[in-house]
Scaffold this motif. Sequence first.
Motif, PDB file in Angstrom:
ATOM      1  N   SER A  48       0.216  65.854 105.155  1.00  0.00           N
ATOM      2  CA  SER A  48      -1.004  64.270 105.355  1.00  0.00           C
ATOM      3  C   SER A  48       0.304  63.232 105.708  1.00  0.00           C
ATOM      4  CB  SER A  48      -0.839  64.338 104.027  1.00  0.00           C
ATOM      5  OG  SER A  48      -0.328  63.999 102.968  1.00  0.00           O
ATOM      6  N   ARG A  66       1.413  65.864 100.744  1.00  0.00           N
ATOM      7  CA  ARG A  66      -0.188  66.986 100.770  1.00  0.00           C
ATOM      8  C   ARG A  66       0.216  67.549 101.573  1.00  0.00           C
ATOM      9  NH1 ARG A  66      -4.190  64.480 100.551  1.00  0.00           N
ATOM     10  NH2 ARG A  66      -5.075  65.616 102.495  1.00  0.00           N
ATOM     11  N   ARG A  72      -1.295  71.924 103.636  1.00  0.00           N
ATOM     12  CA  ARG A  72      -2.231  72.299 103.878  1.00  0.00           C
ATOM     13  C   ARG A  72      -1.846  73.563 103.902  1.00  0.00           C
ATOM     14  NH1 ARG A  72      -7.378  74.011 106.493  1.00  0.00           N
ATOM     15  NH2 ARG A  72      -8.668  75.028 105.233  1.00  0.00           N
ATOM     16  N   SER A 104      -1.640  77.157 106.378  1.00  0.00           N
ATOM     17  CA  SER A 104      -2.850  78.849 106.687  1.00  0.00           C
ATOM     18  C   SER A 104      -2.341  79.678 107.060  1.00  0.00           C
ATOM     19  CB  SER A 104      -4.141  78.124 107.925  1.00  0.00           C
ATOM     20  OG  SER A 104      -4.655  77.134 107.357  1.00  0.00           O
ATOM     21  N   ARG A 134      -5.408  80.855 102.559  1.00  0.00           N
ATOM     22  CA  ARG A 134      -5.631  79.184 102.559  1.00  0.00           C
ATOM     23  C   ARG A 134      -5.021  78.757 101.194  1.00  0.00           C
ATOM     24  NH1 ARG A 134      -9.898  80.352 105.483  1.00  0.00           N
ATOM     25  NH2 ARG A 134     -11.572  79.668 104.369  1.00  0.00           N
ATOM     26  N   THR A 190      -3.437  74.655  99.623  1.00  0.00           N
ATOM     27  CA  THR A 190      -3.313  73.244  99.760  1.00  0.00           C
ATOM     28  C   THR A 190      -2.319  73.115  98.619  1.00  0.00           C
ATOM     29  OG1 THR A 190      -4.770  72.504 100.387  1.00  0.00           O
ATOM     30  CG2 THR A 190      -3.938  70.579  99.591  1.00  0.00           C
ATOM     31  N   GLU A 217       0.542  69.466  96.823  1.00  0.00           N
ATOM     32  CA  GLU A 217       0.981  68.421  97.082  1.00  0.00           C
ATOM     33  C   GLU A 217       1.036  67.891  96.003  1.00  0.00           C
ATOM     34  OE1 GLU A 217      -2.507  64.067  96.986  1.00  0.00           O
ATOM     35  OE2 GLU A 217      -3.621  66.101  96.183  1.00  0.00           O
ATOM     36  N   GLU A 263      -8.085  77.987  98.547  1.00  0.00           N
ATOM     37  CA  GLU A 263      -9.518  78.407  99.400  1.00  0.00           C
ATOM     38  C   GLU A 263      -9.607  79.590  99.883  1.00  0.00           C
ATOM     39  OE1 GLU A 263      -9.311  75.632 102.636  1.00  0.00           O
ATOM     40  OE2 GLU A 263      -7.806  73.834 101.968  1.00  0.00           O
ATOM     41  N   GLU A 310      -8.209  75.953  90.839  1.00  0.00           N
ATOM     42  CA  GLU A 310      -6.332  75.166  91.258  1.00  0.00           C
ATOM     43  C   GLU A 310      -5.895  74.833  89.987  1.00  0.00           C
ATOM     44  OE1 GLU A 310      -8.846  71.029  90.949  1.00  0.00           O
ATOM     45  OE2 GLU A 310      -9.110  72.036  92.825  1.00  0.00           O
TER      46      GLU A 310
END
Length: 244
Positions: free
Chosen positions: A89, A111, A113, A115, A140, A142, A144, A155, A175
């Motif tokens: 990010s 942040r 992410r 994969s 996947r 994330t 932060e 995810e 989460e």
Amino acid sequence: MTLKNYGRKTLALLFIVALLNLSSTALLAAPATERAAHPAGELIAMGLVRVDGVLMLSGATIISGSTIRTEEKDGAIISLGQLGRMELSPGAILRLDFDEEGFMGQLETGRLRVSLPPKAHGSILTREGRIVAQNEEAARFTVEVREGRTHVATEAGRVELQAGQRTQHLIAGQETLFSKAAIDLPSPASRSQNSQNLSGNKLTGLVVAIIGVLTAIGLIITLQRSDKPQENFGGMLDGGSPNK
């Protein structure tokens, strides 16, 4: 110029060319070997992105041990091939280490992410804990870091959170937020060990190159002086009488 002097100069020039070539090889051999021994990633910059403090454009190579920093309004994508990819990010700082088996990222702020393809694995370290992903299937998630807390959202696949004595598993759709500073990031000395080894190799090559250049210059000066006629200083002729 006599034939003898011509032959001598020709041999000297050949020697100089060989010496400079050897010096250049020594200067470049260590970094080339280092690059060949480890995989590399590719940077996709969406604005201003700095790698180890240097402004980089899309297509730049990312090597293990690099620190990637995005500006406040710009993001970046890092592709690691079979190891997966990462999306940074704006305003993020990530130290990234990787090899053929996996990667470890140290996220200081911002942040990230991640994969991962099937059977790939990696981990993300923050000051609050460690997030580990090692799956048979794709994953996947994330991570932060904000205001001294780490937020993790999954995810796909599953991840494991390690914070001190606490271990927690997250599956797709889950989460969590944790803030206890359970572990410390590695010290700057241990974090930069690979960079120091590479810098040492570069320094050795540079010293060899400088010695080679100085030797070549000295040889050229010596040859030039040897071709000049000897002068009689003080104005004396062979007969010993003053030159009037």
